[in-house]
Motif scaffolding. Structure first.
Motif, PDB file in Angstrom:
ATOM      1  N   CYS A  66      49.082 -26.258 -18.201  1.00 62.09           N
ATOM      2  CA  CYS A  66      50.001 -25.472 -17.357  1.00 62.09           C
ATOM      3  C   CYS A  66      49.261 -24.493 -16.439  1.00 62.09           C
ATOM      4  O   CYS A  66      49.853 -23.945 -15.504  1.00 62.09           O
ATOM      5  CB  CYS A  66      51.006 -24.722 -18.225  1.00 62.09           C
ATOM      6  N   ASP A  67      47.962 -24.281 -16.649  1.00 60.84           N
ATOM      7  CA  ASP A  67      47.182 -23.364 -15.819  1.00 60.84           C
ATOM      8  C   ASP A  67      46.655 -24.009 -14.532  1.00 60.84           C
ATOM      9  O   ASP A  67      46.075 -23.321 -13.695  1.00 60.84           O
ATOM     10  CB  ASP A  67      45.989 -22.809 -16.608  1.00 60.84           C
ATOM     11  N   PHE A  68      46.868 -25.305 -14.357  1.00 65.01           N
ATOM     12  CA  PHE A  68      46.218 -26.021 -13.263  1.00 65.01           C
ATOM     13  C   PHE A  68      46.503 -25.425 -11.888  1.00 65.01           C
ATOM     14  O   PHE A  68      45.594 -25.245 -11.092  1.00 65.01           O
ATOM     15  CB  PHE A  68      46.573 -27.507 -13.265  1.00 65.01           C
ATOM     16  N   ASN A  69      47.724 -25.113 -11.549  1.00 65.54           N
ATOM     17  CA  ASN A  69      48.049 -24.632 -10.203  1.00 65.54           C
ATOM     18  C   ASN A  69      47.965 -23.119 -10.042  1.00 65.54           C
ATOM     19  O   ASN A  69      48.251 -22.595  -8.971  1.00 65.54           O
ATOM     20  CB  ASN A  69      49.441 -25.126  -9.790  1.00 65.54           C
ATOM     21  N   LYS A  70      47.568 -22.400 -11.073  1.00 66.31           N
ATOM     22  CA  LYS A  70      47.577 -20.942 -11.001  1.00 66.31           C
ATOM     23  C   LYS A  70      46.586 -20.371  -9.995  1.00 66.31           C
ATOM     24  O   LYS A  70      46.792 -19.276  -9.487  1.00 66.31           O
ATOM     25  CB  LYS A  70      47.350 -20.341 -12.385  1.00 66.31           C
ATOM     26  N   SER A  71      45.520 -21.085  -9.690  1.00 68.06           N
ATOM     27  CA  SER A  71      44.544 -20.580  -8.718  1.00 68.06           C
ATOM     28  C   SER A  71      44.702 -21.239  -7.352  1.00 68.06           C
ATOM     29  O   SER A  71      43.848 -21.112  -6.496  1.00 68.06           O
ATOM     30  CB  SER A  71      43.120 -20.770  -9.250  1.00 68.06           C
ATOM     31  N   ASN A  72      45.826 -21.908  -7.135  1.00 69.90           N
ATOM     32  CA  ASN A  72      46.102 -22.581  -5.872  1.00 69.90           C
ATOM     33  C   ASN A  72      46.741 -21.588  -4.897  1.00 69.90           C
ATOM     34  O   ASN A  72      47.939 -21.389  -4.901  1.00 69.90           O
ATOM     35  CB  ASN A  72      47.034 -23.772  -6.101  1.00 69.90           C
ATOM     36  N   VAL A 129      39.909 -21.293  -6.122  1.00 68.46           N
ATOM     37  CA  VAL A 129      39.687 -19.975  -6.709  1.00 68.46           C
ATOM     38  C   VAL A 129      40.776 -19.055  -6.153  1.00 68.46           C
ATOM     39  O   VAL A 129      41.041 -19.069  -4.941  1.00 68.46           O
ATOM     40  CB  VAL A 129      38.283 -19.423  -6.371  1.00 68.46           C
ATOM     41  N   ALA A 130      41.407 -18.291  -7.021  1.00 69.84           N
ATOM     42  CA  ALA A 130      42.463 -17.374  -6.592  1.00 69.84           C
ATOM     43  C   ALA A 130      41.931 -16.435  -5.509  1.00 69.84           C
ATOM     44  O   ALA A 130      40.781 -15.995  -5.549  1.00 69.84           O
ATOM     45  CB  ALA A 130      42.984 -16.584  -7.784  1.00 69.84           C
ATOM     46  N   ARG A 190      41.814 -14.028 -20.009  1.00 71.85           N
ATOM     47  CA  ARG A 190      42.813 -15.059 -20.326  1.00 71.85           C
ATOM     48  C   ARG A 190      43.695 -15.438 -19.136  1.00 71.85           C
ATOM     49  O   ARG A 190      44.732 -16.059 -19.302  1.00 71.85           O
ATOM     50  CB  ARG A 190      43.667 -14.658 -21.534  1.00 71.85           C
ATOM     51  N   MET A 191      43.291 -15.042 -17.932  1.00 69.64           N
ATOM     52  CA  MET A 191      44.017 -15.404 -16.717  1.00 69.64           C
ATOM     53  C   MET A 191      43.191 -16.462 -15.969  1.00 69.64           C
ATOM     54  O   MET A 191      42.014 -16.249 -15.675  1.00 69.64           O
ATOM     55  CB  MET A 191      44.211 -14.160 -15.834  1.00 69.64           C
ATOM     56  N   CYS A 192      43.813 -17.593 -15.676  1.00 73.06           N
ATOM     57  CA  CYS A 192      43.126 -18.666 -14.955  1.00 73.06           C
ATOM     58  C   CYS A 192      43.008 -18.277 -13.490  1.00 73.06           C
ATOM     59  O   CYS A 192      44.013 -18.104 -12.796  1.00 73.06           O
ATOM     60  CB  CYS A 192      43.890 -19.974 -15.093  1.00 73.06           C
ATOM     61  N   ILE A 193      41.766 -18.158 -13.020  1.00 67.69           N
ATOM     62  CA  ILE A 193      41.540 -17.779 -11.624  1.00 67.69           C
ATOM     63  C   ILE A 193      40.758 -18.837 -10.854  1.00 67.69           C
ATOM     64  O   ILE A 193      40.490 -18.665  -9.663  1.00 67.69           O
ATOM     65  CB  ILE A 193      40.825 -16.417 -11.525  1.00 67.69           C
ATOM     66  N   GLY A 194      40.416 -19.948 -11.519  1.00 68.44           N
ATOM     67  CA  GLY A 194      39.691 -21.004 -10.838  1.00 68.44           C
ATOM     68  C   GLY A 194      39.815 -22.323 -11.562  1.00 68.44           C
ATOM     69  O   GLY A 194      40.030 -22.353 -12.780  1.00 68.44           O
ATOM     70  N   HIS A 195      39.712 -23.410 -10.804  1.00 74.64           N
ATOM     71  CA  HIS A 195      39.760 -24.741 -11.414  1.00 74.64           C
ATOM     72  C   HIS A 195      38.970 -25.724 -10.559  1.00 74.64           C
ATOM     73  O   HIS A 195      38.766 -25.509  -9.364  1.00 74.64           O
ATOM     74  CB  HIS A 195      41.212 -25.226 -11.568  1.00 74.64           C
ATOM     75  N   ILE A 196      38.546 -26.798 -11.215  1.00 75.51           N
ATOM     76  CA  ILE A 196      37.919 -27.919 -10.512  1.00 75.51           C
ATOM     77  C   ILE A 196      38.370 -29.196 -11.206  1.00 75.51           C
ATOM     78  O   ILE A 196      38.368 -29.289 -12.429  1.00 75.51           O
ATOM     79  CB  ILE A 196      36.373 -27.788 -10.454  1.00 75.51           C
TER      80      ILE A 196
END
Length: 175
Positions: free
Chosen positions: A7-13, A93-94, A70-76
């Motif tokens: 569920c964290d995937f789009n949080k840094s979009n 990256v947020a 514990r806050m998602c601020i980046g993904h790849i």
């Protein structure tokens, strides 16, 4: 990524301001580019994407997150590509965390995963109007491998070109 963090995937979009474009040039078997300023800057936001559990279960795919408190601020998001490269399908990256090295850490994680899975490098595509991303890839040793002027032709008002960036590892895995 795990089932509990999917569920964290789009949080840094988060979007960005488009104020210019990259103008690639191919000459003597070499890509170079210049930057051009556009007269009417605008805000660009990518739509949120669906992510499925295949990125957890399939060994040819992976998603890595970067967390702060514990806050998602980046993904790849990565997957094996037919040509021996790992395709970076998405990196983000947020907005408030950009320019702090998090994107580079995510790319380093991608290099690690690509090496462990016997790939020859990383590849990705971004629009010519995403100047900050293009600068970021160039700073991280990616080179332009090609340009596609038709990929976004469904959206004629946008007039964007796709730029393909490659980072080829300096070693050969079959040696």
């Amino acid at each position: 990524m795990t089932h509990s963090t999917i569920c964290d995937f789009n949080k840094s979009n988060e979007g960005f301001l488009v104020s210019g474009r990259i103008v690639p040039k191919y000459e003597n078997d070499n890509w170079t580019y210049t930057e051009e300023v556009i007269s009417n800057p605008y805000f660009k936001q990518y739509e949120s994407e669906e992510i499925d559990s295949s990125y957890i279960e399939d060994t040819g795919k992976a998603v890595f997150f970067y967390y702060v408190d514990r806050m998602c601020i980046g993904h790849i998001r990565l997957r094996s590509n037919w040509n021996g490269y790992v395709l970076v399908e998405d990196i983000g990256v947020a907005k408030n965390w950009r320019q702090r090295g998090i994107g580079t850490l995510l790319l380093e994680k991608a290099v690690q995963w690509a090496t462990e899975t016997n790939h020859i490098g990383l590849m990705l595509e971004t629009q010519d109007v995403n100047v900050a991303a293009c600068r970021f890839y160039a700073r991280n040793n990616f080179i332009i491998g090609g340009v596609d002027s038709m990929l976004y032709s469904k959206f004629p008002a946008v007039n964007e070109k796709a730029i393909y960036w490659y980072y080829k590892f300096s070693f050969h895995l079959d040696e």
